[in-house]
Design a protein around this motif. Structure first.
Motif, short mmCIF file in Angstrom:
data_model
loop_
_atom_site.label_atom_id
_atom_site.label_comp_id
_atom_site.label_asym_id
_atom_site.label_seq_id
_atom_site.Cartn_x
_atom_site.Cartn_y
_atom_site.Cartn_z
N GLU A 186 34.03 54.81 57.73
CA GLU A 186 35.23 54.16 57.20
C GLU A 186 34.87 53.28 56.01
N MET A 187 35.73 53.30 54.95
CA MET A 187 35.53 52.46 53.78
C MET A 187 35.91 51.01 54.12
N LEU A 188 34.93 50.12 54.05
CA LEU A 188 35.18 48.71 54.36
C LEU A 188 35.65 47.94 53.13
N ALA A 189 35.05 48.25 51.98
CA ALA A 189 35.44 47.59 50.73
C ALA A 189 35.01 48.47 49.58
N ALA A 190 35.92 48.77 48.68
CA ALA A 190 35.62 49.65 47.56
C ALA A 190 34.85 48.89 46.47
N LYS A 191 33.96 49.60 45.81
CA LYS A 191 33.20 49.00 44.72
C LYS A 191 34.16 48.48 43.64
N GLY A 192 33.92 47.27 43.18
CA GLY A 192 34.74 46.69 42.13
C GLY A 192 36.01 46.03 42.61
N SER A 193 36.25 46.02 43.92
CA SER A 193 37.48 45.40 44.43
C SER A 193 37.25 43.92 44.71
N ARG A 194 38.34 43.17 44.68
CA ARG A 194 38.29 41.75 45.01
C ARG A 194 38.36 41.62 46.53
N LEU A 195 37.41 40.89 47.11
CA LEU A 195 37.34 40.77 48.56
C LEU A 195 38.36 39.74 49.05
N LEU A 196 39.21 40.18 49.97
CA LEU A 196 40.19 39.29 50.59
C LEU A 196 39.63 38.75 51.91
N TRP A 251 35.94 40.69 32.75
CA TRP A 251 34.58 40.37 33.20
C TRP A 251 34.29 41.04 34.55
N PHE A 252 35.28 40.99 35.44
CA PHE A 252 35.11 41.58 36.76
C PHE A 252 35.37 43.09 36.78
N GLY A 253 35.73 43.65 35.63
CA GLY A 253 36.01 45.08 35.58
C GLY A 253 37.33 45.45 36.22
N LEU A 254 38.26 44.51 36.27
CA LEU A 254 39.56 44.75 36.89
C LEU A 254 40.61 45.07 35.84
N ARG A 255 41.56 45.89 36.22
CA ARG A 255 42.75 46.05 35.39
C ARG A 255 43.65 44.84 35.60
#
Length: 294
Positions: free
Chosen positions: A39-49, A211-215
């Motif tokens: 199971e995907m726990l956290a995707a690369k480049g995502s902001r952790l909630l 900077w964080f690579g986010l849209r």
């Protein structure tokens, strides 16, 4: 598993309450029943909630590769400024922008380095700007961004920059200057607090997300019924406005605040909107999508 509430424990042993059930595997969570293999726990480049952190801890993941927060320098300028907490004398102004920017930037996910007030003297600002560029990833200079004789900041920032732009089609904050020096963004914000607030939202927020690579991340919105109207006369600029929002008989209602009454803007404002260029404004009874101020 037998719930403790269904068991009577005594020195003579354990007796179950009437109606209690006991069967192999009852109420037992199977191995991997909370976090599944693959199971995907956290995707690369995502902001952790907060819930992501709970999932990671449940799965036993305690070491992560994280992106470094950008360190942003904030340099207030002005010979008439005094630090927050110091009583101003006649002709002086409290530096409230440092306090506001610190809170806003940390809300974006950045680390902040607040620099002391620098007088309107080019020879004093230049070494401070250079130190900020050496120690930080982005630099914000606040004040002296217009075109008066004492507004030397844009010219100072332009020197040695690989990219430079002064003035934008937006207000408040039209005199903003943006530049790249040594590959690092430098932004010259206007001095008035309400003029500095909006470029932080539409410009600096974008730099931090890049900077964080986010849209561009969507901001939470409040649908509110307008109590008052304001015509913009087909304003050719993007137009930022502050609003006061409250609940009336279970409905969110709002009033646009008059920017000419600057003393009330930050005392009443709890939301804002940036209307696109060419917007005719709005009328009483219109519904606007407003962004709450954190």
């Amino acid at each position: 598993v037998i719930p403790i509430e269904d068991a009577n424990i005594s020195p003579r042993g354990i007796t179950l309450a009437e109606g209690a059930r006991a069967a192999p595997g009852r109420l037992v969570e199977p191995k991997g029943g909370t976090v599944y293999l693959g199971e995907m726990l956290a995707a690369k480049g995502s902001r952790l909630l907060s819930v992501d952190l709970a999932n990671l801890a449940t799965a036993g993941v305690m070491n992560l590769h994280l992106l470094k927060k950008p360190k942003i320098a904030f340099i207030p300028t002005g010979g008439n400024l005094v630090p927050a907490g110091k009583r101003p004398s006649r002709g002086q102004v409290v530096d409230c922008n440092s306090t506001m920017a610190d809170a806003v930037l940390r809300g974006f996910g950045a680390d902040v380095a607040l620099f002391p007030i620098v007088r309107d003297v080019s020879a004093e600002l230049e070494p401070v700007l250079n130190r900020a560029l050496e120690s930080c990833d982005m630099v914000l200079v606040c004040g002296g961004s217009s075109k008066g004789e004492g507004d030397f900041c844009p010219k100072l920032i332009e020197r040695g920059s690989s990219f430079y732009n002064h003035y934008v089609k937006a207000r408040p904050g039209r005199p903003i200057a943006t530049a790249l020096r040594g590959g690092k963004p430098v932004v010259n914000l206007p001095g008035p607090a309400f003029s500095a607030f909006f470029p932080l939202q539409w410009c600096v927020r974008g730099l931090v997300e890049h900077w964080f690579g986010l849209r561009e991340t969507p901001q939470p919105k409040i649908s509110a019924l307008l109590k008052n109207g304001q015509a913009l006369d087909d304003c050719p600029l993007d137009y930022g406005l502050f609003f006061r929002v409250w609940t009336e008989e279970g409905v969110s209602v709002a009033e646009a605040l008059d920017e000419r009454v600057r003393g009330e803007l930050f005392m009443k404002a709890n939301a804002y909107a940036i209307l696109p260029a060419g917007s005719p404004g709005f009328r009483p009874g219109d519904t606007l999508e407003l962004t709450p101020i954190d």
